[in-house]
Design a protein around this motif. Structure first.
Motif, mmCIF file in Angstrom:
data_model
loop_
_atom_site.group_PDB
_atom_site.id
_atom_site.type_symbol
_atom_site.label_atom_id
_atom_site.label_comp_id
_atom_site.label_asym_id
_atom_site.label_seq_id
_atom_site.Cartn_x
_atom_site.Cartn_y
_atom_site.Cartn_z
ATOM 1 N N HIS A 107 34.445 66.306 33.529
ATOM 2 C CA HIS A 107 34.415 65.149 32.637
ATOM 3 C C HIS A 107 35.618 64.249 32.865
ATOM 4 C CE1 HIS A 107 35.039 62.889 28.886
ATOM 5 N NE2 HIS A 107 33.720 62.842 28.865
ATOM 6 N N HIS A 108 36.813 64.849 32.884
ATOM 7 C CA HIS A 108 38.021 64.076 33.149
ATOM 8 C C HIS A 108 39.134 65.001 33.624
ATOM 9 C CE1 HIS A 108 38.973 65.395 29.021
ATOM 10 N NE2 HIS A 108 40.247 65.269 29.391
ATOM 11 N N ILE A 109 40.123 64.392 34.204
ATOM 12 C CA ILE A 109 41.330 65.092 34.621
ATOM 13 C C ILE A 109 42.479 64.370 33.937
ATOM 14 C CG2 ILE A 109 42.824 65.661 36.585
ATOM 15 C CD1 ILE A 109 40.170 65.420 38.286
ATOM 16 N N ALA A 110 43.388 65.107 33.323
ATOM 17 C CA ALA A 110 44.523 64.502 32.630
ATOM 18 C C ALA A 110 45.811 64.969 33.291
ATOM 19 C CB ALA A 110 44.509 64.885 31.151
ATOM 20 N N LEU A 111 46.646 64.002 33.660
ATOM 21 C CA LEU A 111 47.932 64.300 34.273
ATOM 22 C C LEU A 111 49.043 63.690 33.436
ATOM 23 C CD1 LEU A 111 47.179 63.425 38.020
ATOM 24 C CD2 LEU A 111 47.125 65.685 36.935
ATOM 25 N N ASN A 112 50.144 64.404 33.278
ATOM 26 C CA ASN A 112 51.334 63.851 32.654
ATOM 27 C C ASN A 112 52.136 63.117 33.721
ATOM 28 O OD1 ASN A 112 50.804 64.931 30.108
ATOM 29 N ND2 ASN A 112 51.796 66.853 30.625
ATOM 30 N N VAL A 113 52.623 61.926 33.389
ATOM 31 C CA VAL A 113 53.421 61.139 34.333
ATOM 32 C C VAL A 113 54.689 60.663 33.648
ATOM 33 C CG1 VAL A 113 51.357 60.405 35.582
ATOM 34 C CG2 VAL A 113 52.280 58.927 33.814
ATOM 35 N N CYS A 114 55.754 60.581 34.406
ATOM 36 C CA CYS A 114 57.044 60.153 33.866
ATOM 37 C C CYS A 114 57.190 58.631 33.913
ATOM 38 C CB CYS A 114 58.156 60.823 34.663
ATOM 39 S SG CYS A 114 59.795 60.504 34.016
ATOM 40 N N ASP A 115 56.730 58.007 34.988
ATOM 41 C CA ASP A 115 56.865 56.565 35.190
ATOM 42 C C ASP A 115 55.464 55.960 35.267
ATOM 43 O OD1 ASP A 115 57.158 53.963 36.223
ATOM 44 O OD2 ASP A 115 58.900 54.533 37.436
ATOM 45 N N MET A 116 54.994 55.414 34.147
ATOM 46 C CA MET A 116 53.626 54.908 34.076
ATOM 47 C C MET A 116 53.379 53.793 35.080
ATOM 48 S SD MET A 116 50.649 55.353 32.726
ATOM 49 C CE MET A 116 50.637 56.102 31.102
ATOM 50 N N GLU A 117 54.331 52.889 35.244
ATOM 51 C CA GLU A 117 54.131 51.778 36.181
ATOM 52 C C GLU A 117 53.996 52.278 37.613
ATOM 53 O OE1 GLU A 117 53.291 48.625 35.568
ATOM 54 O OE2 GLU A 117 53.250 49.343 33.502
ATOM 55 N N ALA A 118 54.847 53.210 38.004
ATOM 56 C CA ALA A 118 54.756 53.773 39.357
ATOM 57 C C ALA A 118 53.422 54.481 39.552
ATOM 58 C CB ALA A 118 55.918 54.726 39.614
ATOM 59 N N SER A 119 52.960 55.187 38.530
ATOM 60 C CA SER A 119 51.692 55.899 38.625
ATOM 61 C C SER A 119 50.510 54.936 38.650
ATOM 62 C CB SER A 119 51.553 56.892 37.468
ATOM 63 O OG SER A 119 52.551 57.892 37.592
ATOM 64 N N ARG A 120 50.555 53.877 37.841
ATOM 65 C CA ARG A 120 49.496 52.850 37.891
ATOM 66 C C ARG A 120 49.411 52.253 39.296
ATOM 67 N NH1 ARG A 120 51.308 50.161 32.782
ATOM 68 N NH2 ARG A 120 49.977 51.010 31.183
ATOM 69 N N HIS A 121 50.569 51.927 39.857
ATOM 70 C CA HIS A 121 50.605 51.358 41.200
ATOM 71 C C HIS A 121 50.018 52.342 42.212
ATOM 72 C CE1 HIS A 121 52.014 49.265 44.764
ATOM 73 N NE2 HIS A 121 52.691 50.348 45.115
ATOM 74 N N PHE A 122 50.424 53.597 42.125
ATOM 75 C CA PHE A 122 49.965 54.618 43.067
ATOM 76 C C PHE A 122 48.451 54.800 43.006
ATOM 77 C CE2 PHE A 122 48.961 59.047 44.078
ATOM 78 C CZ PHE A 122 49.492 59.163 45.347
ATOM 79 N N TYR A 123 47.925 55.085 41.806
ATOM 80 C CA TYR A 123 46.494 55.377 41.682
ATOM 81 C C TYR A 123 45.624 54.119 41.781
ATOM 82 C CZ TYR A 123 47.582 60.185 40.597
ATOM 83 O OH TYR A 123 48.023 61.476 40.684
ATOM 84 N N GLY A 124 46.116 52.997 41.269
ATOM 85 C CA GLY A 124 45.320 51.778 41.291
ATOM 86 C C GLY A 124 45.459 50.984 42.570
ATOM 87 N N ASP A 125 46.685 50.648 42.944
ATOM 88 C CA ASP A 125 46.896 49.782 44.100
ATOM 89 C C ASP A 125 46.831 50.525 45.429
ATOM 90 O OD1 ASP A 125 47.272 47.688 42.293
ATOM 91 O OD2 ASP A 125 49.437 47.999 42.235
#
Length: 154
Positions: free
Chosen positions: A21-39
């Protein structure tokens, strides 16, 4: 209550669990993670009405970001600014989870490897070639191992 060895306990049967259904990950730097997974990885970030209703408040507060994988699995990133940094040795896993794998068409695999290199993503190992296909293992901004893999060329 004492369980007897010959007591039949209920189980789920094959097919009752339909999909992840979903996978949930904890991240420390949301912007870096958005960039990584999205961009970098090109996953679609859910916005507006796409955001699950149960997460709208957390998304609005900047505490959660949601992406969707091409097969429809939701990836939830939970912002944990106090998250312990990953072990400086990237070969030491900090969780019982091993890795998250994304599938790609064989003809696109080498291009994906080049994207990772261009973005200076830390590569754990690979590309590797196995009878089951090719894969490359690398780390997201929080040190979680990700794989991009493809089936063998036919």
């Amino acid at each position: 209550m004492i369980s007897h060895p010959n007591t039949i306990k209920p189980t789920l049967t094959a097919g009752q669990l339909r999909r992840v259904h979903h996978i949930a990950l904890n991240v420390c730097d949301m912007e870096a993670s958005r960039h990584f997974y999205g961009d970098i990885l090109g996953l679609h970030q859910l916005t507006g009405e796409e955001v699950p209703s149960t997460l709208k408040e957390l998304v609005a507060a900047g505490k959660v970001t949601n992406f969707i994988t091409p097969d429809g699995t939701i990836l939830d990133l939970f912002w944990e600014p106090e998250l312990s940094p990953p072990n400086p040795d990237p070969y030491r896993q900090f969780t019982r989870a091993n890795h998250l794998a994304f599938d790609i068409a064989p003809e696109l695999f080498d291009g994906a490897v080049e994207v990772l290199k261009q973005h200076q993503i830390i590569i754990d190992h690979g590309p590797v070639t196995r009878p089951t296909g090719r894969g490359i293992y690398f780390y997201d901004p929080d040190g979680f191992m990700i794989e991009i893999r493809c089936d063998p060329k036919v």
